[in-house]
Structures are given as structure tokens and as C-alpha cells.
Motif scaffolding. Structure first.
Motif, PDB file in Angstrom:
ATOM      1  N   LEU A 205       0.706  -1.374  -0.290  1.00 34.60           N
ATOM      2  CA  LEU A 205       0.009   0.430   0.245  1.00 34.60           C
ATOM      3  C   LEU A 205       1.154   1.800  -0.300  1.00 34.60           C
ATOM      4  N   TYR A 206       1.688   1.099   0.884  1.00 31.10           N
ATOM      5  CA  TYR A 206       2.929   2.174   0.828  1.00 31.10           C
ATOM      6  C   TYR A 206       3.176   2.739  -0.714  1.00 31.10           C
ATOM      7  N   ASN A 207       3.928   1.439  -0.337  1.00 30.68           N
ATOM      8  CA  ASN A 207       5.130   1.627  -2.462  1.00 30.68           C
ATOM      9  C   ASN A 207       3.867   2.253  -4.005  1.00 30.68           C
ATOM     10  N   MET A 208       2.551   1.061  -3.907  1.00 28.60           N
ATOM     11  CA  MET A 208       1.408   2.075  -4.363  1.00 28.60           C
ATOM     12  C   MET A 208       1.366   3.306  -4.442  1.00 28.60           C
ATOM     13  N   ALA A 209       0.808   3.862  -3.057  1.00 31.74           N
ATOM     14  CA  ALA A 209       0.659   5.002  -3.099  1.00 31.74           C
ATOM     15  C   ALA A 209       2.138   5.887  -3.456  1.00 31.74           C
ATOM     16  N   ALA A 210       2.930   5.873  -3.329  1.00 29.39           N
ATOM     17  CA  ALA A 210       4.151   6.955  -3.262  1.00 29.39           C
ATOM     18  C   ALA A 210       3.960   6.827  -4.856  1.00 29.39           C
ATOM     19  N   ARG A 211       3.382   6.342  -5.924  1.00 29.91           N
ATOM     20  CA  ARG A 211       3.151   6.244  -7.479  1.00 29.91           C
ATOM     21  C   ARG A 211       2.415   6.810  -8.336  1.00 29.91           C
ATOM     22  N   ASP A 212       1.801   6.319  -6.935  1.00 25.74           N
ATOM     23  CA  ASP A 212       0.188   6.468  -7.986  1.00 25.74           C
ATOM     24  C   ASP A 212      -1.116   7.699  -7.238  1.00 25.74           C
ATOM     25  N   ARG A 213      -0.946   8.623  -7.953  1.00 22.47           N
ATOM     26  CA  ARG A 213      -1.738   9.538  -7.523  1.00 22.47           C
ATOM     27  C   ARG A 213      -3.461   9.351  -7.207  1.00 22.47           C
ATOM     28  N   THR A 214      -3.863   8.767  -7.674  1.00 23.35           N
ATOM     29  CA  THR A 214      -5.713   8.228  -7.088  1.00 23.35           C
ATOM     30  C   THR A 214      -5.343   7.455  -5.980  1.00 23.35           C
ATOM     31  N   LEU A 215      -4.581   7.128  -5.800  1.00 21.42           N
ATOM     32  CA  LEU A 215      -4.986   5.779  -4.312  1.00 21.42           C
ATOM     33  C   LEU A 215      -4.273   7.159  -3.527  1.00 21.42           C
ATOM     34  N   ALA A 216      -2.674   7.567  -3.429  1.00 18.96           N
ATOM     35  CA  ALA A 216      -2.369   8.397  -2.675  1.00 18.96           C
ATOM     36  C   ALA A 216      -3.380   9.592  -2.005  1.00 18.96           C
ATOM     37  N   GLU A 217      -4.294   9.439  -3.309  1.00 15.42           N
ATOM     38  CA  GLU A 217      -5.359  11.182  -2.428  1.00 15.42           C
ATOM     39  C   GLU A 217      -6.462  10.356  -1.715  1.00 15.42           C
ATOM     40  N   ALA A 218      -6.532   9.199  -2.023  1.00 17.87           N
ATOM     41  CA  ALA A 218      -7.355   8.337  -1.288  1.00 17.87           C
ATOM     42  C   ALA A 218      -6.658   7.961   0.007  1.00 17.87           C
ATOM     43  N   ILE A 219      -5.881   7.875   0.728  1.00 18.94           N
ATOM     44  CA  ILE A 219      -5.324   7.709   1.285  1.00 18.94           C
ATOM     45  C   ILE A 219      -5.497   8.774   2.528  1.00 18.94           C
ATOM     46  N   ALA A 220      -4.784   9.743   1.594  1.00 20.78           N
ATOM     47  CA  ALA A 220      -4.708  11.261   2.434  1.00 20.78           C
ATOM     48  C   ALA A 220      -6.289  12.398   2.729  1.00 20.78           C
ATOM     49  N   THR A 221      -7.012  11.274   2.173  1.00 24.71           N
ATOM     50  CA  THR A 221      -8.510  12.720   2.620  1.00 24.71           C
ATOM     51  C   THR A 221      -8.913  11.181   3.831  1.00 24.71           C
ATOM     52  N   ALA A 222      -8.524  10.331   4.157  1.00 27.05           N
ATOM     53  CA  ALA A 222      -8.645   9.415   4.957  1.00 27.05           C
ATOM     54  C   ALA A 222      -8.544   9.551   6.209  1.00 27.05           C
ATOM     55  N   VAL A 223      -7.140   9.890   5.817  1.00 28.37           N
ATOM     56  CA  VAL A 223      -6.641  10.799   6.885  1.00 28.37           C
ATOM     57  C   VAL A 223      -6.890  11.833   7.864  1.00 28.37           C
ATOM     58  N   CYS A 224      -6.653  12.376   6.849  1.00 27.77           N
ATOM     59  CA  CYS A 224      -7.768  14.154   7.213  1.00 27.77           C
ATOM     60  C   CYS A 224      -9.118  14.114   7.416  1.00 27.77           C
ATOM     61  N   ASP A 225      -9.831  12.866   7.572  1.00 19.81           N
ATOM     62  CA  ASP A 225     -11.037  12.732   7.896  1.00 19.81           C
ATOM     63  C   ASP A 225     -11.244  11.858   9.479  1.00 19.81           C
ATOM     64  N   VAL A 226     -10.533  11.296   9.527  1.00 15.54           N
ATOM     65  CA  VAL A 226     -10.325  10.880  10.992  1.00 15.54           C
ATOM     66  C   VAL A 226      -9.758  11.561  11.697  1.00 15.54           C
ATOM     67  N   ASP A 227      -8.559  12.445  11.229  1.00 17.22           N
ATOM     68  CA  ASP A 227      -7.895  13.444  12.483  1.00 17.22           C
ATOM     69  C   ASP A 227      -7.216  14.477  12.371  1.00 17.22           C
ATOM     70  N   ALA A 228      -7.380  15.735  11.293  1.00 23.01           N
ATOM     71  CA  ALA A 228      -6.937  16.880  10.266  1.00 23.01           C
ATOM     72  C   ALA A 228      -4.987  17.001  11.440  1.00 23.01           C
ATOM     73  N   ARG A 229      -5.022  17.082  12.852  1.00 25.34           N
ATOM     74  CA  ARG A 229      -4.021  16.586  13.051  1.00 25.34           C
ATOM     75  C   ARG A 229      -2.794  15.405  12.387  1.00 25.34           C
ATOM     76  N   LEU A 230      -3.687  14.609  12.337  1.00 26.59           N
ATOM     77  CA  LEU A 230      -2.326  13.562  12.263  1.00 26.59           C
ATOM     78  C   LEU A 230      -1.407  13.646  10.852  1.00 26.59           C
ATOM     79  N   VAL A 231      -0.158  13.246  11.521  1.00 24.17           N
ATOM     80  CA  VAL A 231       1.409  13.185  10.281  1.00 24.17           C
ATOM     81  C   VAL A 231       0.975  12.313   9.229  1.00 24.17           C
TER      82      VAL A 231
END
Length: 256
Positions: A114-140
Motif C-alpha cells: 500500500l505504501y509503495n503503490m501510493a508513492a507512485r499512484d496519485r489517485t490512491l495517494a489522495e484517497a489515503i490522504a483524505t481518509a487520514v484527514c477525515d479521521v483526524d486532521a492533526r495526524l502526520v
């Protein structure tokens, strides 16, 4: 020069044991705790959170593709909705254990494929980033240095941490050499420490392609599944400190 040292922990499952979590914890500043999809289980998650708290180590979620048999290292075709749900589910579960222990999550670092796929796939990366932000925008959000994942985190308004690896070889484009590539994993502790110091001090490192690259990193990974993980973590920290590097977590669990 300030760096976080993070380690993948809590990767035991049921009666099966992996790694030396208690041996590694005194030497790192952040723990990426498995959330049950590639390794770990509820009891292990709770135990690892408690151990991290006892050692003053910042806690992060280590979400993965649903692949226990392959340890999360096999790529899967998943859509953005599924990726979003997988990340929210796993981060939310570990956040609950952190809250029950009187602390909070500091970061999220995807695991393996998942880490390596998201490193090169913008769409997947954005889905992960949105999920993290929605859980807690303070997260790094922790991702491969200068990758699609860190870029997506920045666009989502998250604080991001660019990660490098002391014991992995790189390709000329800054991606990690696949584990099956000869020499992709640096087994010798002294060689791995030397690469870590080079990364921390801005010195170019050799790639498997015969070139060299310079990496800018906020955090270095210590692989907890190494047979010598505790020795490696101690040697890595001692070597970095001797080189003038300050070791500190990405953020305090009491801040924000």
C-alpha cells in the motif's frame, strides 16, 4: 539536523510472534503499529500501544492491504473508495486503543505494498490522504520522501513527514528497490548506519542503478522484523547522535 526514528511494531498475531518490540522501543521515537490487516490483532495492538506509552514513544497507525498471508507486501487492485474505507477502518481502530490508553495517535504510515503503490499512484495517494484527514486532521502522514503520497498529504492540508530507509537500497528515481532485487536490503548494520548518516547530513547515497541521489528526510525507518532489530536500532541511534543529529519524534501526543 533533527530526525525521527520510526519502527514497524505490533506485528505478532495470535500465537505467532515477530520481532523484538521491547528491545527496539528504547531506541526509537515513533512506533508504527500494525492494525490487523497485514499483521497484529486486537490484543497485540493494545499491548503495543501500552508498551509505546511506557517508553514515551509516539504512536502511529500502520494500515495495510488486507493480506495476512503475504504480510501486506503483495500488490492488489483496489479502488479509491475501498482504499479510503480500509484506511479509516484501521486508523480508527488504533486511535481507539490509543484513546483508551490515555493518549492519541500522532501519525499514519501505510505499510508494504500500500505504501509503495501510493508513492507512485496519485489517485490512491489522495484517497489515503483524505481518509487520514477525515479521521483526524492533526495526524502526520508519513510517506516515501518526495513521493505522490507526501504530495497528496500536503494538498489535503496535512502535515507530512518525508521518510527514508537506512537498510534499503534506492533506485535512481528515488523509489525503493524491490525486495527481490539483489542487494535491495542492507543486512550489514555498519553499512546501514553509514547510509543513514549520509541521508541525515545531505551526502549522496549510491543506488542499485549505479548512480547516486540525495534524500531530504524527516524520519528514518527501522524495520522491526529484522533478526537484529534491537541491535540495529541502538547502533543507528548512536551513530546518528555521534554525527550531530538530534533524534526527536514528529510531534508530541499531547500537542494539538
Amino acid at each position: 539536523m533533527t530526525l525521527d526514528l520510526n519502527c514497524d511494531l505490533g506485528e505478532s498475531f495470535g500465537a505467532w510472534r515477530m520481532g523484538d518490540d521491547l528491545g527496539v522501543l528504547p531506541h526509537v521515537t515513533s512506533a508504527n503499529i500494525a492494525c490487523g490487516f497485514h499483521a497484529g490483532d486486537p490484543a497485540t495492538m493494545r499491548k503495543t500501544v501500552a508498551a509505546a506509552v511506557a517508553h514515551g514513544v509516539a504512536i502511529g497507525a500502520h494500515p495495510s492491504l488486507p493480506d495476512l498471508q503475504g504480510f501486506g507486501r503483495r500488490e492488489m487492485r483496489i479502488g479509491t473508495e475501498e482504499a479510503y474505507a480500509l484506511v479509516v477502518y484501521q486508523v480508527g481502530a488504533l486511535a481507539a486503543f490509543a484513546r483508551a490508553a490515555g493518549t492519541r495517535l500522532v501519525h499514519v504510515k501505510p505499510h508494504g505494498a500500500l505504501y509503495n503503490m501510493a508513492a507512485r499512484d496519485r489517485t490512491l495517494a489522495e484517497a489515503i490522504a483524505t481518509a487520514v484527514c477525515d479521521v483526524d486532521a492533526r495526524l502526520v502522514l508519513v510517506g516515501l520522501a518526495a513521493s505522490e503520497l507526501t504530495s497528496a498529504g500536503t494538498r489535503a492540508g496535512l502535515r507530512v513527514a518525508h521518510e527514508a530507509f537506512a537498510d534499503r537500497r534506492y533506485r535512481a528515481d528515488g523509489s525503493l528497490a524491490a525486495r527481490g532485487t539483489p542487494g535491495a536490503v542492507i543486512d550489514d548494520v555498519d553499512d546501514a548506519v553509514a547510509q543513514a548518516i549520509a541521508i541525515a547530513t545531505g551526502v549522496p547515497i549510491a543506488t542499485v542503478d549505479g548512480t547516486s541521489i540525495t534524500l531530504a528526510a524527516d524520519t528514518l525507518c527501522v524495520h522491526g522484523d529484522r533478526a537484529d532489530a534491537a541491535t540495529f536500532a541502538r547502533s543507528l541511534r548512536e551513530g546518528l547522535v555521534a554525527a550531530g543529529v538530534t533524534i526527536a519524534p514528529l510531534a508530541s501526543p499531547t500537542s494539538g
